[in-house]
Scaffold this motif. Structure first.
Motif, mmCIF file in Angstrom:
data_model
loop_
_atom_site.group_PDB
_atom_site.id
_atom_site.type_symbol
_atom_site.label_atom_id
_atom_site.label_comp_id
_atom_site.label_asym_id
_atom_site.label_seq_id
_atom_site.Cartn_x
_atom_site.Cartn_y
_atom_site.Cartn_z
ATOM 1 N N LYS A 116 0.857 -1.181 0.000
ATOM 2 C CA LYS A 116 0.000 0.000 0.000
ATOM 3 C C LYS A 116 0.887 1.222 0.000
ATOM 4 N N GLY A 117 0.427 2.272 -0.623
ATOM 5 C CA GLY A 117 1.192 3.507 -0.653
ATOM 6 C C GLY A 117 1.927 3.677 -1.963
ATOM 7 N N ASN A 118 2.594 4.793 -2.061
ATOM 8 C CA ASN A 118 3.278 5.194 -3.281
ATOM 9 C C ASN A 118 4.719 5.554 -2.990
ATOM 10 N N PRO A 119 5.565 5.584 -4.016
ATOM 11 C CA PRO A 119 6.930 6.059 -3.804
ATOM 12 C C PRO A 119 6.936 7.497 -3.298
ATOM 13 N N LYS A 120 7.893 7.805 -2.471
ATOM 14 C CA LYS A 120 8.091 9.160 -1.960
ATOM 15 C C LYS A 120 9.447 9.647 -2.468
ATOM 16 N N LYS A 121 9.563 10.948 -2.572
ATOM 17 C CA LYS A 121 10.797 11.556 -3.060
ATOM 18 C C LYS A 121 11.138 10.949 -4.418
ATOM 19 N N GLY A 122 12.379 10.976 -4.806
ATOM 20 C CA GLY A 122 12.760 10.431 -6.094
ATOM 21 C C GLY A 122 12.052 11.141 -7.241
ATOM 22 N N VAL A 123 12.224 10.625 -8.442
ATOM 23 C CA VAL A 123 11.623 11.203 -9.638
ATOM 24 C C VAL A 123 10.977 10.100 -10.453
ATOM 25 N N ASN A 124 9.691 10.291 -10.773
ATOM 26 C CA ASN A 124 8.994 9.391 -11.697
ATOM 27 C C ASN A 124 9.319 9.889 -13.104
ATOM 28 N N THR A 125 10.279 9.238 -13.750
ATOM 29 C CA THR A 125 10.816 9.750 -15.009
ATOM 30 C C THR A 125 9.923 9.476 -16.215
ATOM 31 N N PHE A 126 9.244 8.345 -16.235
ATOM 32 C CA PHE A 126 8.315 8.043 -17.319
ATOM 33 C C PHE A 126 7.468 6.831 -16.949
ATOM 34 N N LYS A 127 6.441 6.577 -17.760
ATOM 35 C CA LYS A 127 5.524 5.452 -17.537
ATOM 36 C C LYS A 127 5.435 4.621 -18.806
ATOM 37 N N ARG A 128 5.077 3.349 -18.632
ATOM 38 C CA ARG A 128 4.823 2.443 -19.741
ATOM 39 C C ARG A 128 3.574 1.640 -19.406
ATOM 40 N N ILE A 129 2.778 1.338 -20.431
ATOM 41 C CA ILE A 129 1.660 0.416 -20.256
ATOM 42 C C ILE A 129 2.083 -0.923 -20.845
ATOM 43 N N VAL A 130 1.979 -1.971 -20.029
ATOM 44 C CA VAL A 130 2.362 -3.306 -20.462
ATOM 45 C C VAL A 130 1.075 -4.072 -20.779
ATOM 46 N N PRO A 131 0.847 -4.408 -22.056
ATOM 47 C CA PRO A 131 -0.381 -5.117 -22.433
ATOM 48 C C PRO A 131 -0.489 -6.483 -21.749
ATOM 49 N N PRO A 132 -1.709 -7.034 -21.706
ATOM 50 C CA PRO A 132 -1.915 -8.358 -21.108
ATOM 51 C C PRO A 132 -1.078 -9.431 -21.805
ATOM 52 N N MET A 133 -0.640 -10.392 -21.045
ATOM 53 C CA MET A 133 0.070 -11.563 -21.548
ATOM 54 C C MET A 133 1.182 -11.179 -22.531
ATOM 55 N N SER A 134 2.042 -10.265 -22.081
ATOM 56 C CA SER A 134 3.116 -9.805 -22.966
ATOM 57 C C SER A 134 4.333 -9.389 -22.143
ATOM 58 N N THR A 135 5.429 -9.156 -22.860
ATOM 59 C CA THR A 135 6.655 -8.667 -22.247
ATOM 60 C C THR A 135 7.075 -7.376 -22.931
ATOM 61 N N LEU A 136 7.316 -6.357 -22.145
ATOM 62 C CA LEU A 136 7.860 -5.099 -22.636
ATOM 63 C C LEU A 136 9.355 -5.115 -22.349
ATOM 64 N N ALA A 137 10.158 -4.891 -23.376
ATOM 65 C CA ALA A 137 11.613 -4.861 -23.221
ATOM 66 C C ALA A 137 12.133 -3.483 -23.580
ATOM 67 N N SER A 138 13.127 -3.020 -22.835
ATOM 68 C CA SER A 138 13.709 -1.707 -23.088
ATOM 69 C C SER A 138 15.230 -1.798 -22.963
ATOM 70 N N ASP A 139 15.936 -1.420 -24.019
ATOM 71 C CA ASP A 139 17.394 -1.354 -23.992
ATOM 72 C C ASP A 139 17.812 0.086 -23.766
ATOM 73 N N GLU A 140 18.563 0.311 -22.701
ATOM 74 C CA GLU A 140 18.940 1.670 -22.313
ATOM 75 C C GLU A 140 20.422 1.961 -22.534
ATOM 76 N N ASP A 141 21.188 0.962 -22.949
ATOM 77 C CA ASP A 141 22.597 1.149 -23.315
ATOM 78 C C ASP A 141 23.457 1.747 -22.203
ATOM 79 N N GLY A 142 23.074 1.551 -20.953
ATOM 80 C CA GLY A 142 23.882 2.042 -19.837
ATOM 81 C C GLY A 142 23.770 3.526 -19.580
ATOM 82 N N LYS A 143 22.758 4.177 -20.171
ATOM 83 C CA LYS A 143 22.681 5.638 -20.030
ATOM 84 C C LYS A 143 22.112 6.103 -18.699
#
Length: 179
Positions: A116-143
């Motif tokens: 229960k509850g939400n993150p405090k402080k920090g920064v919510n940099t972006f959001k993604r919606i992950v469809p049902p029965m699927s995998t979302l992959a993201s390559d960030e190259d160490g950035k």
């Protein structure tokens, strides 16, 4: 016609940075256990660089697998304070298993479910919606780079409030701060 004169050329090879880091024994992969969430109770998982690690964490890739029949919202957070009681994953390994001895990473994968509850402080940099029965992959190259005490976190919410299950995986490399 002879091609022996080509032997005098210097050979040059370019390799991707993740492969280079793996060859050096500094690239790691791992995942959380399956995480449960439902209306009003969320889940999270992430990479945490310990206080006295003396390394920088470079986030290279992440995946979010949604095993549920409804979408999940994944919030990407930098350095949050999180609700819930975390557990540390033991599903972590160096990517280069040909090296001996195998070195354990300094960075830890931690997660919590049904919080229960939400993150405090920090920064919510972006959001993604992950469809049902699927995998979302993201390559960030160490950035995305985090010093000791830093954290890269995926905070999961259900979109329609129904129960859901997800699994998070990460690829990262570590570099000594003094290098």
């Amino acid at each position: 016609m002879s091609f022996d004169h080509y032997d005098s050329f210097n050979k040059s090879v370019n390799i991707p940075n993740p492969l280079y880091q793996s060859l050096k024994g500094r690239y790691y992969v791992g995942q959380t256990e399956i995480l449960r969430l439902q209306k009003g109770k969320h889940a999270w998982g992430g990479l945490f660089n310990p206080t006295r690690s003396d390394i920088d964490l470079f986030v290279n890739a992440f995946t979010i697998t949604n095993y549920s029949s409804q979408p999940i919202v994944a919030e990407i957070w930098f350095n949050p304070k999180l609700p819930g009681r975390p557990s540390i994953s033991n599903l972590v390994t160096p990517a280069n298993t040909a090296r001996t001895p195998l070195e354990d990473p300094e960075v830890k994968i931690a997660s919590a479910e049904l919080v229960k509850g939400n993150p405090k402080k920090g920064v919510n940099t972006f959001k993604r919606i992950v469809p049902p029965m699927s995998t979302l992959a993201s390559d960030e190259d160490g950035k995305y780079i985090f010093p000791p005490c830093g954290a890269f976190v995926l905070f999961l919410r259900t979109l329609d409030g129904g129960p859901a299950e997800a699994e998070l995986a990460f690829g990262w490399f570590e570099k000594d701060i003094c290098e």
